[in-house]
Design a protein around this motif. Sequence first.
Motif, PDB file in Angstrom:
ATOM      1  N   UNK A 200     -49.575  85.714   7.714  1.00 17.16           N
ATOM      2  CA  UNK A 200     -48.237  85.954   7.163  1.00 17.16           C
ATOM      3  C   UNK A 200     -48.149  85.464   5.724  1.00 17.16           C
ATOM      4  N   UNK A 201     -48.842  84.343   5.418  1.00 21.30           N
ATOM      5  CA  UNK A 201     -48.751  83.799   4.057  1.00 21.30           C
ATOM      6  C   UNK A 201     -49.403  84.744   3.049  1.00 21.30           C
ATOM      7  N   UNK A 202     -50.236  85.671   3.545  1.00 22.11           N
ATOM      8  CA  UNK A 202     -50.839  86.659   2.646  1.00 22.11           C
ATOM      9  C   UNK A 202     -49.953  87.891   2.498  1.00 22.11           C
ATOM     10  N   UNK A 203     -48.806  87.885   3.174  1.00 18.53           N
ATOM     11  CA  UNK A 203     -47.877  88.998   3.046  1.00 18.53           C
ATOM     12  C   UNK A 203     -48.000  90.043   4.137  1.00 18.53           C
ATOM     13  N   UNK A 204     -48.866  89.782   5.134  1.00 13.21           N
ATOM     14  CA  UNK A 204     -48.971  90.752   6.225  1.00 13.21           C
ATOM     15  C   UNK A 204     -47.709  90.704   7.079  1.00 13.21           C
ATOM     16  N   UNK A 205     -47.340  91.862   7.638  1.00 14.11           N
ATOM     17  CA  UNK A 205     -46.211  91.873   8.557  1.00 14.11           C
ATOM     18  C   UNK A 205     -46.671  91.286   9.892  1.00 14.11           C
TER      19      UNK A 205
ATOM     20  N   UNK B  84     -42.188  89.414   3.343  1.00 10.59           N
ATOM     21  CA  UNK B  84     -43.588  89.814   3.221  1.00 10.59           C
ATOM     22  C   UNK B  84     -43.951  90.014   1.750  1.00 10.59           C
ATOM     23  N   UNK B  87     -44.238  86.570   0.158  1.00  6.16           N
ATOM     24  CA  UNK B  87     -45.436  85.822   0.527  1.00  6.16           C
ATOM     25  C   UNK B  87     -46.694  86.405  -0.109  1.00  6.16           C
ATOM     26  N   UNK B  88     -46.687  87.728  -0.317  1.00  4.37           N
ATOM     27  CA  UNK B  88     -47.841  88.338  -0.974  1.00  4.37           C
ATOM     28  C   UNK B  88     -47.985  87.799  -2.396  1.00  4.37           C
ATOM     29  N   UNK B 116     -51.986  94.898   2.601  1.00  7.44           N
ATOM     30  CA  UNK B 116     -50.723  94.561   1.938  1.00  7.44           C
ATOM     31  C   UNK B 116     -50.654  95.173   0.539  1.00  7.44           C
TER      32      UNK B 116
END
Lengths: 296, 252
Positions: A200-205, B84, B87-88, B116
């Motif tokens: 999640x911290x990498x932006x994945x849903x 999201x 966080x990216x 992402x």
Amino acid sequence: MESVAHPTVEGVARKEPGVIPWTTGLKQLPWWALLLLLLGVALVYAIATVPNYTDAFYFIVPGLKVTVLVSVVSFVISLVIGLVMGLGRISSNPIVYNIATFYVEVVRGIPMIVIIIYVAYVLVPVVVSATNGIGALILQTSWLSFLAGLGQSLTAMDIRNVDPLVRAIAGLSFGFGAYEAEIFRAGIQSIEHGQMEAARSLGMTYFQAMRHVILPQALRVILPPLGNDFIAMLKDSSLISVLAVRDLTQLGKLNRSRTFRTFETWNTVTYLYLSMTLLGSMGVKWLERKMKSGER
Amino acid sequence: MANDNNAVKDNIIEVQHVYKSFKHVEAVVDVSLNVWRREVLFIFGPSGGGKSTLLRCINQLEKVNRGEIIVDGVRVTDPNVDLDALRADVGMVFQLFNLFPHLTALQNITLAQEKVRKRSREEATEIALQLLRRVGLPEKAHAYPRQLSGGQKQRIAIARALAMNPKIMLFDEPTSALDPEMIKEVLDVMLDLAREGMTMVVVSHEMGFARAAADRMVFLEGGRLVEDGTPEKIFSSPREERTKEFLSHVLV
């Protein structure tokens, strides 16, 4: 150090009289498997040479196809139900969580045979009449007239035309889905929380993280128990004989009432089930070893 | 380090009166804090003082109970915000690395780029290889995490975060789980990053790193912000008695 000087309990046991040295190796032999193999060979011999066995075998063996088909199809559907409900069981959404938990707790609290009967004679008819209702609604609604064809086929659905095989598959899938859900839930929860956080911290849903990070790791954990459940499915599919589906068990019942050869009939049925389940559990053992050896 | 006073000091992170509690533990109490663009902010203090919780609130791994956090102009504490996307743009490095064990080092770095950032496999791989060289591990591209040492894992984890081209990097005790001889290799990577002008918020006990790279230090205790100031000021003449006491225990 001191214990070497004193005779130990173990040492005494080893010198017990009556055990001839070369026989100790015999203890290691899997006698049960040899016995089983012997019985199997004897039965194959009987089927090949004894007319009553030959007759029973050829009458019953088509049921093998039905048993395997029903088991495989029901298992695949139960996996889908299990994954959805398993995710529901760990959902932070209270509505989703409660629906999933309701399903799992209710289904797991009912004997499988009752679930099969209930789904076949209560749930399936309810679904069919609901479908009829939707069809009728479509037909009555003027602005949905372009869907008239669909409405007609929906109203035309008849509970009497629903094959027992379909009801059987529905029942088994519905019943096993609850158990698979718990396997999926436990498998997902066995993956440390940091994995989800990192994803999640990498932006994945949430679903990307599940699909690419959590589930691939969880699968390693849950494959052996899923394999065991497939074997359980092979056995429990015998319950669909109550719906008169012509599986191994049902054909066994029919053969017995046809020939009154109880011994021959049930020896053959037992033999066919055992050859599938024992082969299956060997597969699961292999799977377990493979999953362990590949651990991090 | 990058504390050139000519640069315009605009805030990239604004923390305003944030409260966060777990059950009956108050982890963060009324903390307000700004981080400037290109600043290296060092957060220190006793265990359980709320350092990690505050850090995790910034990228919303923890939801705050009260207060507001604004990251690069976006009010992230707003329930409607796209977390999201936030966080990216905010990289995070964890104490226990949290590499994906079923993927190689290279795949660890490419996964989120593809899913992402929607980069092609080729582009993601190229960026990953570049980053692997940067953290000094080009030969480990096809190694699985279980084949790597702690220090190597943490460098891969930093590369994984950097691959997203983050505006900010958060470090949550990045060297606390490492053997002493591996701490330096990780800190060196972080020092390089600081020199390049990355905005960094570092929760750590590595006072040497603070001295070498931090623009500002913040002392948190009992969830409260006790003191902040430049490393020179904090190390030589801290204002608060508690800061002095804590430092006297840490700096032997």
